[in-house]
Write an enzyme that holds these catalytic residues in place. Structure first.
Site, PDB file in Angstrom:
ATOM      1  N   LYS A 153       0.840  -1.201   0.000  1.00  0.00           N
ATOM      2  CA  LYS A 153       0.000   0.000   0.000  1.00  0.00           C
ATOM      3  C   LYS A 153       0.870   1.244   0.000  1.00  0.00           C
ATOM      4  O   LYS A 153       1.824   1.352   0.774  1.00  0.00           O
ATOM      5  CB  LYS A 153      -0.919   0.039   1.229  1.00  0.00           C
ATOM      6  CG  LYS A 153      -1.774   1.310   1.303  1.00  0.00           C
ATOM      7  CD  LYS A 153      -2.678   1.350   2.529  1.00  0.00           C
ATOM      8  CE  LYS A 153      -3.508   2.625   2.556  1.00  0.00           C
ATOM      9  NZ  LYS A 153      -4.403   2.705   3.729  1.00  0.00           N
TER      10      LYS A 153
ATOM     11  N   GLU B  54     -10.096  12.029  11.003  1.00  0.00           N
ATOM     12  CA  GLU B  54      -9.262  10.942  11.536  1.00  0.00           C
ATOM     13  C   GLU B  54      -8.492  11.355  12.783  1.00  0.00           C
ATOM     14  O   GLU B  54      -7.765  12.349  12.784  1.00  0.00           O
ATOM     15  CB  GLU B  54      -8.272  10.474  10.461  1.00  0.00           C
ATOM     16  CG  GLU B  54      -7.431   9.282  10.887  1.00  0.00           C
ATOM     17  CD  GLU B  54      -6.496   8.813   9.788  1.00  0.00           C
ATOM     18  OE1 GLU B  54      -5.707   7.886  10.051  1.00  0.00           O
ATOM     19  OE2 GLU B  54      -6.537   9.369   8.673  1.00  0.00           O
TER      20      GLU B  54
ATOM     21  N   GLU C 126      -7.096  -2.006   2.378  1.00  0.00           N
ATOM     22  CA  GLU C 126      -6.592  -0.693   2.797  1.00  0.00           C
ATOM     23  C   GLU C 126      -6.660  -0.541   4.309  1.00  0.00           C
ATOM     24  O   GLU C 126      -5.713  -0.109   4.963  1.00  0.00           O
ATOM     25  CB  GLU C 126      -7.431   0.415   2.150  1.00  0.00           C
ATOM     26  CG  GLU C 126      -6.916   0.946   0.838  1.00  0.00           C
ATOM     27  CD  GLU C 126      -7.529   2.301   0.531  1.00  0.00           C
ATOM     28  OE1 GLU C 126      -7.162   3.280   1.206  1.00  0.00           O
ATOM     29  OE2 GLU C 126      -8.381   2.366  -0.364  1.00  0.00           O
TER      30      GLU C 126
ATOM     31  N   GLU D 151     -12.170   9.589  -6.191  1.00  0.00           N
ATOM     32  CA  GLU D 151     -12.167   9.609  -4.726  1.00  0.00           C
ATOM     33  C   GLU D 151     -11.520  10.893  -4.208  1.00  0.00           C
ATOM     34  O   GLU D 151     -11.982  11.482  -3.224  1.00  0.00           O
ATOM     35  CB  GLU D 151     -11.423   8.390  -4.177  1.00  0.00           C
ATOM     36  CG  GLU D 151     -11.404   8.331  -2.652  1.00  0.00           C
ATOM     37  CD  GLU D 151     -10.717   7.089  -2.114  1.00  0.00           C
ATOM     38  OE1 GLU D 151      -9.877   7.236  -1.205  1.00  0.00           O
ATOM     39  OE2 GLU D 151     -11.028   5.983  -2.595  1.00  0.00           O
TER      40      GLU D 151
ATOM     41  N   LYS E  99     -13.341  13.655  -1.749  1.00  0.00           N
ATOM     42  CA  LYS E  99     -12.787  14.099  -0.472  1.00  0.00           C
ATOM     43  C   LYS E  99     -12.634  15.620  -0.407  1.00  0.00           C
ATOM     44  O   LYS E  99     -12.657  16.204   0.678  1.00  0.00           O
ATOM     45  CB  LYS E  99     -11.440  13.412  -0.221  1.00  0.00           C
ATOM     46  CG  LYS E  99     -11.581  11.929   0.109  1.00  0.00           C
ATOM     47  CD  LYS E  99     -10.233  11.243   0.235  1.00  0.00           C
ATOM     48  CE  LYS E  99     -10.405   9.792   0.680  1.00  0.00           C
ATOM     49  NZ  LYS E  99      -9.115   9.054   0.734  1.00  0.00           N
TER      50      LYS E  99
END
Length: 441
Positions: free
Chosen positions: A199, A249, A293, A426, A430
């Site tokens: 990743k 987050e 992910e 994506e 965002k």
């Protein structure tokens, strides 16, 4: 702020302090009334200016102004925390953040690490506001410190309404371009690359050039109204440069030795229809690519916490719904070993695989080789640290506002099965909230 009474009250307390000032840290406080902490910050001439609020319901709201002391390293900050703890006086809150990759060139006016003990703290909790004046007497002349505090009190301005966000014309440039992005994703998903780096989180800088960028504090105030499930932060170190954001987050929250962190990774968009939105959430939880992910993130967090904690427990995967996107999240609870410090945690945990990749070294090497824009404090950390408790967010969903441009940032985790067009969309999703506020939605 509706009157000068709080300022006069602090002047009176400061006068009583005089030569009786003790050692260490002293906080003088008085109740006050304020409509908008961000509006109060916006009108001040003093720097730096900083705003912080956790994402938890009913969280304390902080506006910090000026600096009694500033720190350009975690080691210096931890030494100050330890020094005050040894004296045994009241313990202050420190606010600030650090860059995603301190080893690379960053943004102008933004050090790789910057935390401050503010001269003023305007704090609101459960509808009640308090204005505090902070002083230090352990490492400076008491008379000089009191004189400087008086000068800072004299410089405070009354709260004013925030300026309106007026329509602007922006010239947009994406770095990388869609074609460059497709090339990066293709390289990152070759079998040979995935064999050693499963990743890597690649990012895009969207630069919006304009003759007159909006007030960062007015923009933050508008943004946070639609970001109830997020942290809210802003920092302005110079008159013409600011960094604001509403990230979802959490890096970690620490209360004594109890720590909570999380794996927030895996994303899909939202739709107005409730049933369709729930179907998208179910698809996200079942999707192999997005589950991978998230797995990359929680496995590394658990491995990093193992030597620092007695035990760590991970919760079940669940969906977090934000305004434009929804994410997979797993909470991790840990009990830290005695004497584990915030410096140790911040030396180990960031950048998490949610913004860097796995393994960290090879993911960062790929990012350094390919990304031409400077991430700066994007995907770094931001928050509050104290002896008893700390909380820091991962600085995503953010905007770097300069004198001629606004720079927006978003990232996407590239793993086996990632498709360039889907990942590019994506990034747009965002950025959708802030782009809409700027009239670019």
């Amino acid at each position: 702020m509706h009157s000068t009474h709080p300022i006069e009250a602090l002047k009176h307390q400061l006068g009583l302090l005089g030569a009786t000032a003790g050692k260490g840290f002293i906080r003088l406080s008085t109740p006050c009334q304020v409509d908008s902490l961000v509006g109060w910050l916006n009108v001040q001439s003093m720097l730096p200016r900083l705003y912080w609020q956790s994402r938890d319901v009913g969280a304390v709201e902080y506006a910090a102004l000026g600096a009694v002391k500033a720190f350009d390293s975690l080691a210096a900050l931890q030494a100050d925390l330890a020094a005050l703890a040894e004296i045994g006086v009241e313990q202050p809150d420190y606010f600030g953040g650090s860059a995603f990759d301190p080893t690379t060139p960053g943004w102008e006016h933004f050090p790789a690490c910057y935390f401050l003990l503010p001269r003023f703290e305007l704090k609101r909790h459960q509808g009640k506001a308090t204005l505090s004046l902070n002083l230090r007497f352990d490492d400076r002349c008491p008379e000089a410190e009191i004189a400087q505090a008086r000068a800072c009190l004299a410089a405070l301005e009354k709260e004013q309404p925030l300026p309106r966000l007026l329509p602007q014309v922006y010239q947009r440039e994406d770095r990388p371009s869609p074609n460059e992005w497709a090339g990066w994703v293709a390289k990152a998903t070759t079998p040979s690359h995935l064999a050693h780096t499963p990743k890597v989180v690649l990012s895009r800088e969207t630069c919006l050039t304009t003759a007159e960028p909006p007030s960062p504090w007015a923009l933050l105030a508008r943004w946070q109204r639609g970001a109830a499930e997020c942290f809210h932060f802003g920092i302005q170190l110079t008159p013409r440069a600011a960094f604001i954001g509403c990230p979802p987050e959490r890096l970690y929250q620490r209360e004594g030795r109890r720590l909570i962190t999380e794996a927030l990774a895996g994303t899909t968009h939202r739709v107005r229809d409730t049933q369709q939105d729930q179907a998208l959430a179910a698809e996200l939880l079942a999707d192999k690519k997005n589950s991978l992910e998230n797995q990359c993130v929680y496995q590394q967090l658990l491995a990093q916490l193992e030597p620092l904690s007695q035990h760590a427990q991970m919760g079940e995967a669940h969906i977090v719904k934000l305004r434009s996107v929804q994410h997979i999240r797993r909470l991790i609870h840990a009990t830290l070993h005695r004497h584990v410090t915030d410096q140790q945690l911040l030396s180990v945990l960031p950048p998490t695989p949610a913004v860097g990749g796995v393994p960290r070294a090879s993911a960062l090497a790929f990012i350094r080789q390919h990304e031409r824009h400077q991430r700066g404090w994007y995907a770094g950390v931001f928050g509050r640290i104290s002896h008893a408790s700390s909380e820091l967010a991962v600085a995503i969903r953010c905007a770097h506002i300069g004198s001629e441009a606004i720079r927006l940032y978003a990232g996407a985790g590239i793993v086996a099965g990632s498709q360039p067009e889907e990942e590019w969309r994506e990034l747009d999703t965002k950025m959708a909230d802030i782009m809409s506020l700027l009239g670019m939605g």
